[in-house]
Design a protein around this motif. Structure first.
Motif, PDB file in Angstrom:
ATOM      1  N   ALA A 191      87.313  35.227  49.590  1.00  0.00           N
ATOM      2  CA  ALA A 191      88.522  36.000  49.910  1.00  0.00           C
ATOM      3  C   ALA A 191      88.566  36.349  51.395  1.00  0.00           C
ATOM      4  CB  ALA A 191      88.565  37.268  49.059  1.00  0.00           C
ATOM      5  N   ARG A 192      87.442  36.707  51.952  1.00  0.00           N
ATOM      6  CA  ARG A 192      87.400  37.025  53.389  1.00  0.00           C
ATOM      7  C   ARG A 192      87.834  35.814  54.211  1.00  0.00           C
ATOM      8  NH1 ARG A 192      81.911  37.624  54.896  1.00  0.00           N
ATOM      9  NH2 ARG A 192      82.683  38.232  56.949  1.00  0.00           N
ATOM     10  N   ALA A 193      87.246  34.687  53.891  1.00  0.00           N
ATOM     11  CA  ALA A 193      87.564  33.481  54.667  1.00  0.00           C
ATOM     12  C   ALA A 193      89.051  33.159  54.572  1.00  0.00           C
ATOM     13  CB  ALA A 193      86.724  32.304  54.173  1.00  0.00           C
ATOM     14  N   ASN A 194      89.590  33.234  53.372  1.00  0.00           N
ATOM     15  CA  ASN A 194      91.006  32.923  53.205  1.00  0.00           C
ATOM     16  C   ASN A 194      91.896  33.927  53.930  1.00  0.00           C
ATOM     17  OD1 ASN A 194      91.018  30.500  51.712  1.00  0.00           O
ATOM     18  ND2 ASN A 194      90.474  31.619  49.859  1.00  0.00           N
ATOM     19  N   ALA A 195      91.586  35.198  53.746  1.00  0.00           N
ATOM     20  CA  ALA A 195      92.433  36.216  54.389  1.00  0.00           C
ATOM     21  C   ALA A 195      92.373  36.077  55.908  1.00  0.00           C
ATOM     22  CB  ALA A 195      91.991  37.614  53.968  1.00  0.00           C
ATOM     23  N   SER A 196      91.245  35.653  56.426  1.00  0.00           N
ATOM     24  CA  SER A 196      91.110  35.554  57.882  1.00  0.00           C
ATOM     25  C   SER A 196      92.060  34.522  58.483  1.00  0.00           C
ATOM     26  CB  SER A 196      89.667  35.201  58.257  1.00  0.00           C
ATOM     27  OG  SER A 196      89.413  33.832  58.024  1.00  0.00           O
ATOM     28  N   ILE A 197      92.537  33.579  57.654  1.00  0.00           N
ATOM     29  CA  ILE A 197      93.484  32.576  58.157  1.00  0.00           C
ATOM     30  C   ILE A 197      94.855  32.735  57.507  1.00  0.00           C
ATOM     31  CG2 ILE A 197      91.867  30.847  59.014  1.00  0.00           C
ATOM     32  CD1 ILE A 197      91.887  29.532  56.266  1.00  0.00           C
ATOM     33  N   GLY A 198      95.014  33.793  56.756  1.00  0.00           N
ATOM     34  CA  GLY A 198      96.343  34.091  56.212  1.00  0.00           C
ATOM     35  C   GLY A 198      96.685  33.460  54.877  1.00  0.00           C
ATOM     36  N   ILE A 199      95.720  32.860  54.213  1.00  0.00           N
ATOM     37  CA  ILE A 199      96.005  32.297  52.886  1.00  0.00           C
ATOM     38  C   ILE A 199      96.225  33.455  51.915  1.00  0.00           C
ATOM     39  CG2 ILE A 199      94.932  31.060  50.941  1.00  0.00           C
ATOM     40  CD1 ILE A 199      93.788  29.127  53.067  1.00  0.00           C
ATOM     41  N   ASN A 200      97.317  33.386  51.148  1.00  0.00           N
ATOM     42  CA  ASN A 200      97.635  34.534  50.288  1.00  0.00           C
ATOM     43  C   ASN A 200      97.786  34.177  48.814  1.00  0.00           C
ATOM     44  OD1 ASN A 200     100.066  33.223  50.292  1.00  0.00           O
ATOM     45  ND2 ASN A 200     101.276  34.941  51.039  1.00  0.00           N
ATOM     46  N   GLY A 201      97.303  33.003  48.432  1.00  0.00           N
ATOM     47  CA  GLY A 201      97.376  32.645  47.016  1.00  0.00           C
ATOM     48  C   GLY A 201      96.342  31.602  46.666  1.00  0.00           C
ATOM     49  N   THR A 202      95.953  31.585  45.399  1.00  0.00           N
ATOM     50  CA  THR A 202      95.038  30.555  44.951  1.00  0.00           C
ATOM     51  C   THR A 202      95.343  30.189  43.508  1.00  0.00           C
ATOM     52  OG1 THR A 202      92.709  29.957  44.642  1.00  0.00           O
ATOM     53  CG2 THR A 202      93.235  32.278  44.373  1.00  0.00           C
ATOM     54  N   VAL A 203      95.418  28.899  43.265  1.00  0.00           N
ATOM     55  CA  VAL A 203      95.559  28.411  41.893  1.00  0.00           C
ATOM     56  C   VAL A 203      94.150  28.053  41.440  1.00  0.00           C
ATOM     57  CG1 VAL A 203      96.687  26.766  40.360  1.00  0.00           C
ATOM     58  CG2 VAL A 203      97.793  27.408  42.519  1.00  0.00           C
ATOM     59  N   LEU A 204      93.660  28.772  40.456  1.00  0.00           N
ATOM     60  CA  LEU A 204      92.242  28.638  40.113  1.00  0.00           C
ATOM     61  C   LEU A 204      91.899  27.350  39.388  1.00  0.00           C
ATOM     62  CD1 LEU A 204      91.586  32.267  38.780  1.00  0.00           C
ATOM     63  CD2 LEU A 204      91.134  31.389  41.072  1.00  0.00           C
ATOM     64  N   THR A 205      92.888  26.777  38.732  1.00  0.00           N
ATOM     65  CA  THR A 205      92.566  25.675  37.817  1.00  0.00           C
ATOM     66  C   THR A 205      93.260  24.369  38.170  1.00  0.00           C
ATOM     67  OG1 THR A 205      94.243  26.739  36.444  1.00  0.00           O
ATOM     68  CG2 THR A 205      91.935  27.006  35.784  1.00  0.00           C
ATOM     69  N   ASN A 206      92.666  23.308  37.697  1.00  0.00           N
ATOM     70  CA  ASN A 206      93.150  21.944  37.910  1.00  0.00           C
ATOM     71  C   ASN A 206      94.512  21.728  37.257  1.00  0.00           C
ATOM     72  OD1 ASN A 206      93.368  19.185  38.194  1.00  0.00           O
ATOM     73  ND2 ASN A 206      91.543  18.668  37.017  1.00  0.00           N
ATOM     74  N   VAL A 207      95.358  20.983  37.940  1.00  0.00           N
ATOM     75  CA  VAL A 207      96.658  20.620  37.353  1.00  0.00           C
ATOM     76  C   VAL A 207      96.478  19.757  36.099  1.00  0.00           C
ATOM     77  CG1 VAL A 207      98.088  20.854  39.410  1.00  0.00           C
ATOM     78  CG2 VAL A 207      96.852  18.720  39.035  1.00  0.00           C
ATOM     79  N   ALA A 224      89.299  39.511  36.513  1.00  0.00           N
ATOM     80  CA  ALA A 224      88.176  39.966  37.355  1.00  0.00           C
ATOM     81  C   ALA A 224      88.279  39.340  38.747  1.00  0.00           C
ATOM     82  CB  ALA A 224      86.854  39.602  36.692  1.00  0.00           C
ATOM     83  N   LEU A 225      88.640  38.076  38.798  1.00  0.00           N
ATOM     84  CA  LEU A 225      88.810  37.427  40.112  1.00  0.00           C
ATOM     85  C   LEU A 225      90.006  38.021  40.850  1.00  0.00           C
ATOM     86  CD1 LEU A 225      88.062  33.692  39.183  1.00  0.00           C
ATOM     87  CD2 LEU A 225      86.623  35.227  40.544  1.00  0.00           C
ATOM     88  N   ALA A 226      91.089  38.232  40.131  1.00  0.00           N
ATOM     89  CA  ALA A 226      92.287  38.808  40.774  1.00  0.00           C
ATOM     90  C   ALA A 226      91.949  40.168  41.382  1.00  0.00           C
ATOM     91  CB  ALA A 226      93.424  38.933  39.759  1.00  0.00           C
ATOM     92  N   ASP A 227      91.119  40.929  40.688  1.00  0.00           N
ATOM     93  CA  ASP A 227      90.733  42.249  41.211  1.00  0.00           C
ATOM     94  C   ASP A 227      89.930  42.138  42.505  1.00  0.00           C
ATOM     95  OD1 ASP A 227      92.011  43.469  39.116  1.00  0.00           O
ATOM     96  OD2 ASP A 227      90.191  43.798  37.928  1.00  0.00           O
ATOM     97  N   VAL A 228      89.088  41.100  42.581  1.00  0.00           N
ATOM     98  CA  VAL A 228      88.321  40.884  43.818  1.00  0.00           C
ATOM     99  C   VAL A 228      89.258  40.481  44.961  1.00  0.00           C
ATOM    100  CG1 VAL A 228      86.578  39.432  44.944  1.00  0.00           C
ATOM    101  CG2 VAL A 228      86.220  40.196  42.582  1.00  0.00           C
ATOM    102  N   PHE A 229      90.213  39.628  44.643  1.00  0.00           N
ATOM    103  CA  PHE A 229      91.045  39.047  45.713  1.00  0.00           C
ATOM    104  C   PHE A 229      92.154  39.990  46.208  1.00  0.00           C
ATOM    105  CE2 PHE A 229      90.178  34.659  43.589  1.00  0.00           C
ATOM    106  CZ  PHE A 229      88.873  34.718  44.035  1.00  0.00           C
ATOM    107  N   ARG A 230      92.574  40.898  45.334  1.00  0.00           N
ATOM    108  CA  ARG A 230      93.742  41.739  45.644  1.00  0.00           C
ATOM    109  C   ARG A 230      93.664  42.450  46.996  1.00  0.00           C
ATOM    110  NH1 ARG A 230      93.853  44.116  41.156  1.00  0.00           N
ATOM    111  NH2 ARG A 230      95.168  42.519  40.231  1.00  0.00           N
ATOM    112  N   PRO A 231      92.567  43.150  47.301  1.00  0.00           N
ATOM    113  CA  PRO A 231      92.529  43.851  48.595  1.00  0.00           C
ATOM    114  C   PRO A 231      92.689  42.904  49.780  1.00  0.00           C
ATOM    115  CG  PRO A 231      90.653  44.476  47.215  1.00  0.00           C
ATOM    116  CD  PRO A 231      91.360  43.360  46.509  1.00  0.00           C
ATOM    117  N   TYR A 232      92.410  41.636  49.570  1.00  0.00           N
ATOM    118  CA  TYR A 232      92.514  40.652  50.652  1.00  0.00           C
ATOM    119  C   TYR A 232      93.901  40.014  50.697  1.00  0.00           C
ATOM    120  CZ  TYR A 232      87.536  41.225  51.172  1.00  0.00           C
ATOM    121  OH  TYR A 232      86.295  41.774  51.398  1.00  0.00           O
ATOM    122  N   GLY A 233      94.798  40.519  49.865  1.00  0.00           N
ATOM    123  CA  GLY A 233      96.165  40.005  49.886  1.00  0.00           C
ATOM    124  C   GLY A 233      96.308  38.651  49.227  1.00  0.00           C
ATOM    125  N   ILE A 234      95.368  38.323  48.344  1.00  0.00           N
ATOM    126  CA  ILE A 234      95.413  37.004  47.701  1.00  0.00           C
ATOM    127  C   ILE A 234      95.805  37.147  46.233  1.00  0.00           C
ATOM    128  CG2 ILE A 234      94.044  34.986  47.040  1.00  0.00           C
ATOM    129  CD1 ILE A 234      92.277  35.711  49.549  1.00  0.00           C
TER     130      ILE A 234
END
Ligand code: GCW
Length: 681
Positions: A191-207, A224-234
């Motif tokens: 989440a830190r790495a993504n937020a540092s470059i402005g990424i604000n979403g993630t699709v967790l699973t394969n299409v 649980a993952l969403a809770d981790v990512f939320r403060p980082y704007g993801i």
């Protein structure tokens, strides 16, 4: 030792003494306003960053007078004294953008970071830390920067058993077995790495994943993952398998017009939002490569996408409906299928649907002409799908700097509204004023210690994020930033290494697919060369279908005398590609079936020129190796050695590509290799 885990967030001590002095004089204490999780996250990151950069854990705890503050907080929280001093700048900020400004207060200079949202403040803090990492002066700093794209998102092609489709850097980061109770530090660093470059979403699973992810057992883990990512704007998004109502819902059909199916998706969506209130929405691959979809029931993409969109609408969620449709319907030219299936429906999708289009019409090749759908659907939001993982570019073993490729696509002119209608303007919504905008990247990360398998491929994740924030950035500037943060600020390293990175994309094209060749990869895994007939049942799965080598020449005629795929472009572009003399040579064999003796601009025949290009690719990898070997003094030993070993693999394989392709095509050209091309051993 440096194993690369810290990515571009190395926060190493500032080596330049003068700058270090400037920085520490300017930042004597931190003051922040607001107390949301995001603001606390920003503070935490500042502490990690500054204590590393200043090499001083106790920086803010000693008793010396603190006149120069670093102040941060959002517009609604910041003290009015500060607000007044940044009013003009703040009025220019859009969405999650930010201001970083040096101001004068009571005779002291201070630095203020502010934004309209807390996430904007976090982005500002990361940007500020980058300014220090890349050794920019803080004197009179005044940055206003806002994202040009709404949805900046990674697509993980991760399966629930932790295998990653087309993933070459280990297994999936998501440990479904230990979730939701065990929170791996890696999720936070992701989440830190993504937020540092402005990424604000993630699709967790394969299409291509199954529907299980939508069951309560998994949703609890997703939460649980969403809770981790939320403060980082993801925000978290999931893939929604179209047939889920049958597979996990017990229904007999997944027909998007069936009342029970509609109700099932509405209930499922409500259940998801009940668990994850800021859930982002669904990504869907339908009626492509055997995946189920609305066409199974005689319906179309609009029926399918709008049905899901309706379920998401009350919660503010979106549907990312993929345009990568690939079925047997159009066996004459696969490149035409997506345009034919989607463009007639322009304007028919609901407002919270965005159609996700790959950068080219075939499939993430080392070079493809831009996808003709860009610019051709003025009334439909289209998002860009790039591949960061290198399915067709040497997996995680070949050093290829992809932002160069992304930039080439973004800069291309579609001519849809006259000259200057670049793909970037289609994607950022400015050409046709789109309601939602987005850029997706099929990620290259896994649980390898350095995340991406090859240290340099971290730059592709980084650069993807930067271009998703602003598709008008220059790939060269991005490389510069990345090198400084990841390796060193020493120009002796930066200048040649940057040049090598920029060149690396053309190099891979040279030794794999010069002059517009494409899809001549070994069938199935797509790693090495395989221009010969593969073992696959469908003709368009065989490389011979794409290169069409024969006694006369080479290449796919997509002009008006061939498949007429050129007609899917604006008239100016179609005209250019229909005529061999105006077709850029980089796309030659993509659009034309060309005689082996055709004279290229450099005076060589196609056969000789192509052979020389393969050789050029090999030579360039040799140059990369000698350059790297001369850089040892600037790099820590672990990363130095690991990159070196990878480059040696790349060289072996560049030769393999050259030899395989030239030996194979020589059967058709029946000509000798020109001087300067090494014979295979
Ligand atoms: O590039 C191709 C890949 C498939 C992939 C598909 C897609 C996820 O070979 O592995 O499936 O595209 O994008 O849907």
């Amino acid at each position: 030792a440096n194993n690369g885990y810290d990515l571009w967030l190395q926060y190493k001590k500032v080596e330049n003494k003068q700058l270090l002095k400037e920085y520490t004089e300017n930042i004597q204490a931190i003051q922040f306003f607001g107390n949301s999780e995001t603001i606390k996250t920003a503070l935490k990151e500042l502490n990690i960053g500054l204590s590393g950069l200043f090499d001083n854990q106790n920086l803010f705890e000693n008793d010396s007078p603190k006149n120069h503050l670093l102040v941060f907080g959002s517009e609604s929280q910041l003290d009015t004294t500060y607000l007044n001093l940044i009013k003009t700048e703040l009025s220019k900020v859009k969405k999650d953008g930010f201001v970083i400004k040096q101001i004068q207060l009571n005779g002291n200079s201070q630095i203020v970071i502010s934004a309209k949202t807390d996430v904007g403040v976090l982005y500002g803090v990361f940007r500020f830390l980058r300014e220090l990492q890349i050794n920019n002066s803080l004197k009179d700093i005044n940055i206003v920067d806002s994202p040009k794209i709404d949805v900046r998102i990674l697509n993980h092609w991760d399966n629930l058993d932790r295998t990653v489709e087309r993933g070459y850097a280990g297994f999936s980061l998501w440990n479904w077995h230990t979730l939701p109770d065990y929170i791996d530090q890696r999720y936070i660093d992701y989440a830190r790495a993504n937020a540092s470059i402005g990424i604000n979403g993630t699709v967790l699973t394969n299409v291509n994943a199954n529907a299980l992810i939508l069951t309560p057992q998994y949703l609890e883990k997703v939460k649980a993952l969403a809770d981790v990512f939320r403060p980082y704007g993801i925000k978290v998004y999931l893939t929604a398998r179209f047939s889920a109502p049958i597979e996990i819902g017990g229904l007999k059909t997944a027909d998007p017009l069936d009342a029970d199916v509609i109700k099932w998706w509405k209930d499922k969506t409500a259940e998801i939002y009940n668990t994850i209130p800021d859930f982002g929405g669904f990504l869907v691959k339908a009626n492509s490569e055997g995946q189920p979809g609305p066409q199974n029931y005689g319906r179309n993409h609009v029926d399918g996408a709008n049905m899901m969109a309706e379920a998401l609408e009350p919660f503010g969620g979106i549907v990312m409906w993929r345009a990568f449709v690939y079925s047997e319907h159009d066996a004459t030219d696969r490149a035409k299928q997506a345009y034919s299936e989607f463009v007639p429906y322009d304007g028919k999708f609901k407002d919270n649907v965005i159609v996700q289009v790959k950068n080219g019409a075939i499939d993430f090749q080392p070079r493809e002409p831009f996808h003709p759908m860009f610019g051709a659907m003025p009334k439909t939001p289209l998002m860009m799908e790039f591949q960061i993982t290198q399915e067709y570019l040497g997996f995680s073993t070949h050093l290829v700097y992809l932002p160069k490729l992304y930039e080439e696509v973004f800069e291309t002119d579609t001519y849809r509204e006259g000259k200057g209608s670049t793909v970037a303007k289609v994607v950022d919504g400015s050409l046709h004023n789109k309601k939602i905008t987005g850029v997706a990247g099929v990620t290259n990360i896994g649980n390898d210690i350095n995340w991406t398998g090859h240290h340099f491929l971290q730059a592709n994740w980084y650069g993807f994020g930067r271009l998703a924030w602003n598709p008008h950035l220059k790939s060269e500037d991005i490389a510069d930033e990345w090198i400084r943060q990841t390796f060193t600020n020493d120009e002796n390293f930066i200048i040649p290494i940057k040049k090598m990175m920029i060149q690396s994309r053309e190099t891979v094209v040279n030794y794999m697919n010069p002059y517009g060749l494409h899809h001549i990869f070994d069938t199935g895994h797509h790693y090495g060369p395989g221009p010969w007939v593969g073992s696959l049942p469908r003709p368009e799965w065989n490389p011979t279908y794409y290169h069409k080598a024969d006694g006369f020449g080479l290449g796919f005629n997509r002009t008006k005398t061939g498949s007429n795929a050129t007609a899917q472009y604006a008239p100016e572009i179609a005209k250019m590609y229909n005529d061999i003399s105006t077709t850029p040579e980089k796309d030659l064999l993509w659009f034309h079936h060309v005689s082996w003796n055709h004279k290229l601009k450099n005076g060589y025949t196609l056969w000789d020129g192509m052979a020389l290009k393969y050789q050029e690719g090999v030579n360039e990898v040799e140059d990369m190796i000698s350059l790297w070997n001369s850089m040892e003094q600037y790099v820590d030993s672990q990363r130095f050695k690991e990159v070196k070993m990878m480059l040696n693999i790349q060289l072996k394989e560049a030769k393999w590509w050259r030899d395989a392709c030239l030996l194979y095509f020589q059967q058709f050209s029946k000509q000798d290799l020109p001087n300067g091309v090494e014979k295979s051993s």
